[in-house]
Motif scaffolding. Structure first.
Motif, PDB file in Angstrom:
ATOM      1  N   THR A  84     -11.948  14.028  16.878  1.00 21.69           N
ATOM      2  CA  THR A  84     -11.541  13.720  15.501  1.00 21.69           C
ATOM      3  C   THR A  84     -10.887  14.917  14.838  1.00 21.69           C
ATOM      4  O   THR A  84     -10.860  15.030  13.620  1.00 21.69           O
ATOM      5  CB  THR A  84     -12.764  13.277  14.666  1.00 21.69           C
ATOM      6  N   GLN A  95      -4.532   7.640  11.560  1.00 25.59           N
ATOM      7  CA  GLN A  95      -5.889   7.521  12.093  1.00 25.59           C
ATOM      8  C   GLN A  95      -6.904   7.294  10.980  1.00 25.59           C
ATOM      9  O   GLN A  95      -7.879   6.571  11.147  1.00 25.59           O
ATOM     10  CB  GLN A  95      -6.269   8.794  12.861  1.00 25.59           C
ATOM     11  N   GLY A  96      -6.663   7.930   9.838  1.00 25.23           N
ATOM     12  CA  GLY A  96      -7.611   7.821   8.740  1.00 25.23           C
ATOM     13  C   GLY A  96      -7.489   6.553   7.935  1.00 25.23           C
ATOM     14  O   GLY A  96      -8.446   6.160   7.254  1.00 25.23           O
ATOM     15  N   SER A  99     -10.118   4.287   8.767  1.00 25.85           N
ATOM     16  CA  SER A  99     -11.382   4.933   9.125  1.00 25.85           C
ATOM     17  C   SER A  99     -12.513   4.571   8.177  1.00 25.85           C
ATOM     18  O   SER A  99     -13.682   4.716   8.515  1.00 25.85           O
ATOM     19  CB  SER A  99     -11.203   6.457   9.160  1.00 25.85           C
ATOM     20  N   GLY A 377      -8.132  11.237   6.305  1.00 29.65           N
ATOM     21  CA  GLY A 377      -7.670  11.603   7.636  1.00 29.65           C
ATOM     22  C   GLY A 377      -6.883  12.898   7.636  1.00 29.65           C
ATOM     23  O   GLY A 377      -7.070  13.752   8.522  1.00 29.65           O
ATOM     24  N   PHE A 381      -9.132  15.212   9.843  1.00 34.98           N
ATOM     25  CA  PHE A 381      -8.689  15.168  11.232  1.00 34.98           C
ATOM     26  C   PHE A 381      -7.678  16.265  11.573  1.00 34.98           C
ATOM     27  O   PHE A 381      -7.152  16.304  12.674  1.00 34.98           O
ATOM     28  CB  PHE A 381      -8.085  13.801  11.557  1.00 34.98           C
TER      29      PHE A 381
END
Length: 506
Positions: A84, A95-96, A99, A377, A381
């Motif tokens: 992550t 990606q976030g 999430s 994210g 991340f």
């Protein structure tokens, strides 16, 4: 000799009505300097601040620009798909984005279930009864602030809905009360004491082996020998409870003085908001039209389902390791609220109607939480989160570390208002630095929570349910919440610094 007639008496001027007086103000019809400051802030926010959606859009690109300025790459993915960290900003945003999807549904349900509980007949009668307590506009605003903080200490989600409905009921009863100030105070619990209460996410996480990640438990064990921090060392520390009580008092006093005079107040009617019927008014009964509807209209299945749920909850808490409060999480809170709503409405059909009415209050959450997930994210991340924390730790020492982490938690909370879930990302280096500086770990959880709560006074994320129920916009109330921030947050910094000296390490 004629005498002059006696002079006629001067006509007595007609009595003029005295200008309206605000209790506590020095001059009739004038505002004290705190109220004037709040009104100026409100005028500014009404003119210049975007609504909640605009806030998250601006925040997205502000964080993106910060990432670029600190050297984060645009693209990139870690070699291990399970990692992550190591993403570029663009990939981290993607990606976030989803999430927080589980958290989004949990929050939507907690708002809807909380609304259903608050509009149930017993709660409606309770709201109508306590709405009669305040007698003046200023008293109404201070009273709403006190109720908001007291209920958020018990459960922040219930507080958002319960106090918003209470504020609406008070506005129906008290003539001349400023509806914007009332709305701001209805939200106040989320900006002050909620994280120090029974639903404080960070404290519940570090007290439970199931909720606290192994990486966090390892850091905790390095400082205290055990991988968990019990609630007695976080929210139930006497220092934490005293700090919470002091913030409570400061906020209520501020609410009293922030109330504008009647001639400068804006009522719901002046804002073009229809308050609708009182919660005390009896709901129209829906009639059963066919035999097949008996299940929805009978209380039998409501009682049976409530009994099944209580049976499960008793086992759930009894089987919890250590303190039963360790078993309290968002899913459990949602289940409790749904069961309460079911039994308080008594008939399933009434619960269904309440859920239908409460669903619009979750619309802002459903749209904006994924956008906040994208911001999350880009911070969590990439290396941006550690970069920000590193700035603070590099200029810190044992004495100033608690205050700096409170500032860090507040600043990051403006951009990532996660309700405590981001603690999992930040806990390893926040607690590791505490170990190195020999600052009490449990106190750092308290510090982190107080800072994160303060951030809610500066951004509209958690205001959405309250605003939807009240029919207000974020810019209508943020002048008042900003004024409250200027009073409460400096007090937080002083308290966390002074009380840290009374706690041993670990």
């Amino acid at each position: 000799m004629a005498t002059a007639p006696p002079p006629k008496p001067e006509p007595t001027p007609a009595a003029q009505p005295e200008p309206p007086t605000t209790p506590g103000s020095d001059t009739p019809g004038t505002d004290n300097w705190l109220a004037r400051m709040a009104l100026r802030f409100t005028a500014f926010t009404e003119k210049w601040l975007p609504d909640a959606l605009g806030f998250v859009l601006v925040g997205t690109f502000a964080v993106f620009a910060l990432g670029l300025a600190t050297g984060e790459g645009l693209y990139g993915r870690p070699d291990d798909p399970a990692d992550t960290a190591g993403f570029g900003l663009v990939d981290a945003w993607g990606q976030g984005f989803w999430s927080l999807i589980t958290f989004t549904l949990q929050m939507a349900m907690i708002i809807i279930a909380g609304y259903a509980v608050a509009v149930s007949p017993p709660m409606s009668r309770l709201i109508a009864r306590i709405a009669r307590v305040p007698r003046t506009p200023r008293g109404a605003i201070a009273f709403t602030a006190a109720v908001a903080m007291a209920t958020s200490y018990l459960n922040w989600a219930f507080s958002l809905i319960f106090t918003a409905i209470l504020a609406k009921e008070i506005a129906r009863r008290i003539q001349g009360v400023d509806y914007r100030a009332l709305g701001a105070m209805a939200f106040l619990g989320l900006g002050t004491v909620w994280a120090q209460g029974l639903s404080g996410s960070a404290a519940l996480q570090v007290a439970s082996e199931a909720s606290s990640p192994p990486a966090v438990q390892e850091v905790i064990a390095d400082g205290r020998g055990s991988g968990l921090i019990p609630l007695t060392d976080t929210i139930f520390l006497w220092q934490g409870m005293v700090a919470t009580a002091i913030i409570f008092v400061i906020a209520v006093v501020m609410a009293w003085f922030l109330s504008p005079s009647p001639e400068r107040a804006k009522t719901a009617e002046q804002l073009g908001i229809e308050l609708g019927p009182s919660v005390a008014e009896k709901r129209a009964e829906t009639r059963r039209n066919r035999p097949g509807e008996w299940i929805e209209y009978s209380p039998v299945f409501a009682i049976l389902l409530f009994s099944l749920g209580v049976w499960y909850l008793v086992r759930h808490f009894a089987l919890a390791e250590g303190d039963p409060l360790n078993a309290l999480d968002l899913n459990t809170v949602n289940l409790i609220l749904i069961l309460l709503a079911l039994i308080l409405h008594w008939r399933p059909v009434r619960l269904a109607q309440a859920v239908k009415e409460g669903t619009p209050a979750a619309s802002g959450v459903l749209l904006q939480f994924p956008l906040y997930g994208g911001i999350f994210g880009m911070i969590a991340f990439t290396g941006l989160s550690k970069t920000i924390a590193g700035w603070l730790v590099s200029v810190s020492n044992e004495f100033f570390y608690p205050a700096l982490i409170a500032i860090y938690s507040m600043v990051l909370g403006v951009f990532v208002p996660s309700g405590g879930s981001k603690w999992v990302i930040e806990a390893p280096y926040v607690l590791e630095a505490a170990n190195q500086l020999q600052v009490n770990q449990g106190w750092m959880v308290v510090v982190y929570d107080l800072g994160e709560a303060s951030a809610n006074l500066l951004q509209p994320f958690w205001m959405l349910p309250t605003l939807t129920i009240l029919g207000l916009k974020a810019r209508d109330i943020m002048g008042y919440t900003f004024a409250m921030f200027l009073a409460c947050f400096p007090a937080v910094l002083i308290l966390v610094t002074l009380f840290a000296r009374t706690l041993p390490f670990p």
